[in-house]
Write a protein that holds these residues in place. Structure first.
Motif, mmCIF file in Angstrom:
data_model
loop_
_atom_site.group_PDB
_atom_site.id
_atom_site.type_symbol
_atom_site.label_atom_id
_atom_site.label_comp_id
_atom_site.label_asym_id
_atom_site.label_seq_id
_atom_site.Cartn_x
_atom_site.Cartn_y
_atom_site.Cartn_z
ATOM 1 N N TRP A 35 85.980 -4.454 59.409
ATOM 2 C CA TRP A 35 85.358 -3.000 59.024
ATOM 3 C C TRP A 35 83.751 -2.669 59.649
ATOM 4 O O TRP A 35 83.084 -4.600 59.358
ATOM 5 C CB TRP A 35 85.539 -2.340 58.004
ATOM 6 C CG TRP A 35 86.882 -2.508 57.687
ATOM 7 C CD1 TRP A 35 88.097 -3.087 57.144
ATOM 8 C CD2 TRP A 35 87.569 -0.857 57.801
ATOM 9 N NE1 TRP A 35 89.222 -2.092 57.521
ATOM 10 C CE2 TRP A 35 88.878 -0.721 57.561
ATOM 11 C CE3 TRP A 35 86.740 0.752 58.533
ATOM 12 C CZ2 TRP A 35 89.791 0.153 57.201
ATOM 13 C CZ3 TRP A 35 88.005 1.709 58.469
ATOM 14 C CH2 TRP A 35 88.702 1.698 58.356
ATOM 15 N N ARG A 37 79.890 -0.155 60.381
ATOM 16 C CA ARG A 37 79.253 0.635 60.802
ATOM 17 C C ARG A 37 78.435 1.240 62.003
ATOM 18 O O ARG A 37 77.839 0.093 62.025
ATOM 19 C CB ARG A 37 78.789 0.655 59.498
ATOM 20 C CG ARG A 37 77.786 1.515 58.942
ATOM 21 C CD ARG A 37 77.024 1.543 57.600
ATOM 22 N NE ARG A 37 75.747 2.777 57.524
ATOM 23 C CZ ARG A 37 75.367 2.951 56.704
ATOM 24 N NH1 ARG A 37 75.710 2.534 55.026
ATOM 25 N NH2 ARG A 37 74.352 3.710 56.216
ATOM 26 N N TYR A 88 82.614 4.460 60.644
ATOM 27 C CA TYR A 88 82.915 3.288 60.188
ATOM 28 C C TYR A 88 84.136 3.489 61.313
ATOM 29 O O TYR A 88 85.169 3.884 61.409
ATOM 30 C CB TYR A 88 83.711 3.806 58.819
ATOM 31 C CG TYR A 88 82.489 3.727 57.505
ATOM 32 C CD1 TYR A 88 81.444 5.099 57.381
ATOM 33 C CD2 TYR A 88 82.220 2.884 57.389
ATOM 34 C CE1 TYR A 88 80.314 5.076 56.638
ATOM 35 C CE2 TYR A 88 81.256 2.739 56.466
ATOM 36 C CZ TYR A 88 80.260 3.846 55.983
ATOM 37 O OH TYR A 88 78.524 4.405 55.039
#
Lengths: 114, 115
Positions: A35, A37, A88
């Motif tokens: 993940w 950002r 995201y």
């Protein structure tokens, strides 16, 4: 063809809410899932990396889970803050390459308003 | 460490001109990736280098694109001749052991506009 899908495309919540971002992938031969950002006009910052042998990873208010059997990952953000506003992205690493080629989702644009 | 450094941050050029984007990876990282980001296609891997050697260039759109890594601390992505459809943000990223086991660190990108 490996595909990564993120739902929702955009999310707007008031400060303090707990929220869940979803990521689904079609390639069962997953090596890991990351993940990231991304702030406007900036590069990507890695948040969490889950190896295929793991079920979840936690960092502060963030928790990411991985379910290979259903082809899904979720990013849970607790007690959201305006500073969490960003895009995201999740990315799947495929085990078929020696170095781990990443396929990215299109991202979820998160807005946390005071 | 200063992180992955890219230049220029912004480039505006006319169709047909040559464009060269530059990247300095994090010191000690042996894997380098070039990505392209557009609204329509999202993030796409263009090319991957390991120990300065191109390993996978299957994402390079066509012969107009070329990438080099003459040493461990420098890489270039060249477009010649450039076309309006090349307009995008180009990211360079580096990793200590490849994305399989290590985190990927991205630069802030080079925003290219081809008129």
């Amino acid at each position: 063809k490996q595909e990564v899908t993120q739902i929702p495309a955009a999310l707007s919540v008031p400060e303090g809410e707990n929220l869940v971002l979803n990521c689904s992938f079609t390639d069962s031969a997953i090596y890991n899932l990351q993940w990231f950002r991304q702030d406007p006009g900036k590069g990507l910052t890695s948040l969490l990396l889950i190896q295929s042998s793991q079920r979840e990873q936690t960092s502060g208010r963030l928790n990411a889970s991985l379910d290979k059997s259903s082809g899904r990952s979720t990013l849970y953000i607790a007690a959201s803050q305006p500073g969490d506003s960003a895009t995201y992205l999740c990315a799947q690493t495929h085990s078929g390459t020696s170095y781990g080629k990443l396929t990215f989702g299109q991202g979820t644009i998160l807005t946390v308003h005071p | 460490d200063a992180g992955v450094i890219q230049s220029p941050r912004h480039e505006v050029t006319e169709m047909g001109q040559e464009v060269t984007l530059r990247c300095k990876p994090i010191s000690g990282h042996n894997s380098l990736f070039w990505y392209r980001q557009t609204m329509m296609r999202g993030l796409e891997l263009l090319i991957y280098f390991n120990n300065n050697v191109p390993i996978d260039d299957s994402g390079m759109p066509e012969d107009r694109f070329s990438a080099k890594m003459p040493n461990a601390s420098f890489s270039t992505l060249k477009i010649q001749p450039s076309e309006p459809r090349d307009s995008a943000v180009y990211f360079c990223a580096s990793s200590l052991r490849g994305a399989n086991t290590g985190e990927l660190f991205f630069g802030e990108g080079s925003r290219l506009t081809v008129l």
